[in-house]
Design an enzyme around this catalytic site. Structure first.
Site, PDB file in Angstrom:
ATOM      1  N   GLU A 172       0.812  -1.221   0.000  1.00 28.10           N
ATOM      2  CA  GLU A 172       0.000   0.000   0.000  1.00 28.10           C
ATOM      3  C   GLU A 172       0.852   1.282   0.000  1.00 28.10           C
ATOM      4  OE1 GLU A 172      -3.976  -1.561   2.329  1.00 28.10           O
ATOM      5  OE2 GLU A 172      -2.142  -1.350   3.475  1.00 28.10           O
ATOM      6  N   GLY A 208     -12.541  -4.035   1.208  1.00 24.74           N
ATOM      7  CA  GLY A 208     -13.632  -4.763   0.567  1.00 24.74           C
ATOM      8  C   GLY A 208     -14.814  -3.814   0.365  1.00 24.74           C
ATOM      9  N   MET A 245      -9.615  -3.398   8.051  1.00 28.88           N
ATOM     10  CA  MET A 245      -9.176  -3.897   9.351  1.00 28.88           C
ATOM     11  C   MET A 245      -8.391  -2.898  10.203  1.00 28.88           C
ATOM     12  SD  MET A 245      -8.177  -7.705   7.929  1.00 28.88           S
ATOM     13  CE  MET A 245      -7.805  -8.410   9.518  1.00 28.88           C
ATOM     14  N   GLU A 246      -8.324  -1.622   9.786  1.00 29.75           N
ATOM     15  CA  GLU A 246      -7.489  -0.667  10.546  1.00 29.75           C
ATOM     16  C   GLU A 246      -8.119   0.699  10.785  1.00 29.75           C
ATOM     17  OE1 GLU A 246      -6.341  -1.952   7.525  1.00 29.75           O
ATOM     18  OE2 GLU A 246      -5.243  -3.651   8.359  1.00 29.75           O
ATOM     19  N   ASP A 268     -11.669  -5.923  -3.466  1.00 29.49           N
ATOM     20  CA  ASP A 268     -12.621  -7.051  -3.516  1.00 29.49           C
ATOM     21  C   ASP A 268     -13.983  -6.555  -3.050  1.00 29.49           C
ATOM     22  OD1 ASP A 268     -10.746  -7.364  -0.834  1.00 29.49           O
ATOM     23  OD2 ASP A 268     -12.866  -7.598  -0.398  1.00 29.49           O
TER      24      ASP A 268
HETATM   25  N1  SAH Z   1      -2.264 -10.710   2.992  1.00 27.36           N
HETATM   26  C1  SAH Z   1      -2.560 -10.859   4.386  1.00 27.36           C
HETATM   27  C2  SAH Z   1      -4.006 -10.633   4.728  1.00 27.36           C
HETATM   28  C3  SAH Z   1      -4.424  -9.293   4.406  1.00 27.36           C
HETATM   29  S1  SAH Z   1      -5.844  -8.863   5.260  1.00 27.36           S
HETATM   30  C4  SAH Z   1      -2.186 -12.213   4.855  1.00 27.36           C
HETATM   31  O1  SAH Z   1      -2.213 -13.132   4.058  1.00 27.36           O
HETATM   32  O2  SAH Z   1      -1.886 -12.318   6.017  1.00 27.36           O
HETATM   33  C5  SAH Z   1      -6.499  -7.660   4.210  1.00 27.36           C
HETATM   34  C6  SAH Z   1      -5.940  -6.287   4.267  1.00 27.36           C
HETATM   35  O3  SAH Z   1      -6.606  -5.543   3.279  1.00 27.36           O
HETATM   36  C7  SAH Z   1      -6.218  -5.571   5.578  1.00 27.36           C
HETATM   37  O4  SAH Z   1      -5.208  -4.654   5.857  1.00 27.36           O
HETATM   38  C8  SAH Z   1      -7.581  -4.894   5.324  1.00 27.36           C
HETATM   39  O5  SAH Z   1      -7.633  -3.580   5.848  1.00 27.36           O
HETATM   40  C9  SAH Z   1      -7.737  -4.848   3.817  1.00 27.36           C
HETATM   41  N2  SAH Z   1      -8.905  -5.564   3.256  1.00 27.36           N
HETATM   42  C10 SAH Z   1      -9.110  -5.738   1.934  1.00 27.36           C
HETATM   43  N3  SAH Z   1     -10.238  -6.414   1.703  1.00 27.36           N
HETATM   44  C11 SAH Z   1     -10.786  -6.689   2.895  1.00 27.36           C
HETATM   45  C12 SAH Z   1     -11.957  -7.382   3.293  1.00 27.36           C
HETATM   46  N4  SAH Z   1     -12.773  -7.955   2.410  1.00 27.36           N
HETATM   47  N5  SAH Z   1     -12.224  -7.478   4.623  1.00 27.36           N
HETATM   48  C13 SAH Z   1     -11.402  -6.911   5.520  1.00 27.36           C
HETATM   49  N6  SAH Z   1     -10.269  -6.269   5.194  1.00 27.36           N
HETATM   50  C14 SAH Z   1      -9.945  -6.139   3.896  1.00 27.36           C
END
Ligand code: SAH
Length: 262
Positions: A39, A105, A206-207, A230
């Site tokens: 990001e 998302g 998530m933040e 997504d």
């Molecule tokens: N790549 C990481 C997981 C990422 S979690 C791993 O494999 O551990 C997703 C990140 O993108 C988080 O920082 C969140 O803020 C954002 N994000 C994108 N799509 C999301 C969704 N559908 N739900 C929650 N967070 C999402």
């Protein structure tokens, strides 16, 4: 005696001027926060970084971007990493305002992947009370069960982010609205429908709410910028993997445009 008379006032003057110049020189930074390296990749390519520091889970890149003094931090994923990182940024540096940039998302039916969401307010969707009858979104006190809190983003930063999104994007739509944060990756059509109904949310991530809550505590203006990777539905995981790079860069390019006006 003669030397002391001369030396003492000189020492005082030197001390005073040193204190003065130290204060005058204190740099004010724009705080840029993200969860993941992907990001801030584009930002780091364009920035001149003077120093990189790690505090806990967070990495801070201190330097100049678009002629502005910036602290760019990669906080790590989730609300705890976000709170820890923003607290470190606000206590270690003189930060005037905070901009979160990243991916999320989408919640609304009319949204598509790579559309842009500018947060007007942020809420913790997973904070509340869980009883035998299920989950109630509310303040944490089980006796009171007051409604939970929404954190307002700074109006001027929201307006600028919205304008810059419109100016940067050609084919994508731009939305302004509530962003719902929780410590879970949402990949469920049922849950995303709940986020829409309960919070009228435009994006989930998530933040954001953690950044918002800490910024509110420290009285710092903030805004949350999110490009949709997504739709938080049954195929969210695959979509996230395919689009996170493009979404991360898109959000950064809007932030770069914002910096020109800050
Ligand atoms: N790549 C990481 C997981 C990422 S979690 C791993 O494999 O551990 C997703 C990140 O993108 C988080 O920082 C969140 O803020 C954002 N994000 C994108 N799509 C999301 C969704 N559908 N739900 C929650 N967070 C999402």
């Amino acid at each position: 005696m003669k030397t002391t008379k001369f030396f003492f006032p000189l020492l005082l003057a030197l001390l005073a001027s040193c204190l003065g110049c130290g204060q005058g020189k204190r740099t004010q930074y724009i705080g840029i926060v993200s969860a993941m390296d992907v990001e801030i990749e584009l930002l780091l390519k364009q920035a001149t970084i003077q120093e990189t520091k790690t505090i806990g889970t967070a990495t801070f890149h201190i330097g100049k971007l678009k002629g502005k003094d910036v602290v760019i931090s990669r906080a790590g994923i989730g609300k705890i990493n976000a709170s820890s990182s923003i607290t470190s940024a606000l206590t270690h540096y003189d930060v005037s305002k905070v901009i979160f940039t990243g991916v999320a998302g989408g919640v609304k039916d009319e949204e598509s992947v790579l559309d842009q969401v500018v947060g007007t307010k942020v809420v913790e969707h997973d904070y509340g009370y869980r009883g035998n009858d299920g989950f109630i979104w509310c303040g944490g006190d089980p006796g009171l069960q007051e409604p939970g809190e929404f954190y307002e983003c700074d109006k001027a930063l929201v307006d600028l982010a919205y304008e810059c999104s419109l100016a940067t994007l050609k084919d994508q739509k731009v939305f302004k609205g509530t962003i719902a944060s929780g410590d879970q990756f949402v990949a469920s059509s049922e849950y995303v429908a709940y986020l829409n109904e309960q919070f009228d949310a435009y994006a989930c991530e998530m933040e954001g709410a953690a950044i918002a809550k800490v910024c509110a505590n420290y009285d710092k203006p903030f805004v949350i910028l999110r490009t949709l990777s997504d739709k938080a539905d049954g195929v969210a995981k695959e979509s996230y993997v395919d689009f996170m790079d493009a979404a991360g860069d898109q959000s950064s390019s809007i932030l770069l445009r914002m910096l020109e006006s800050l």
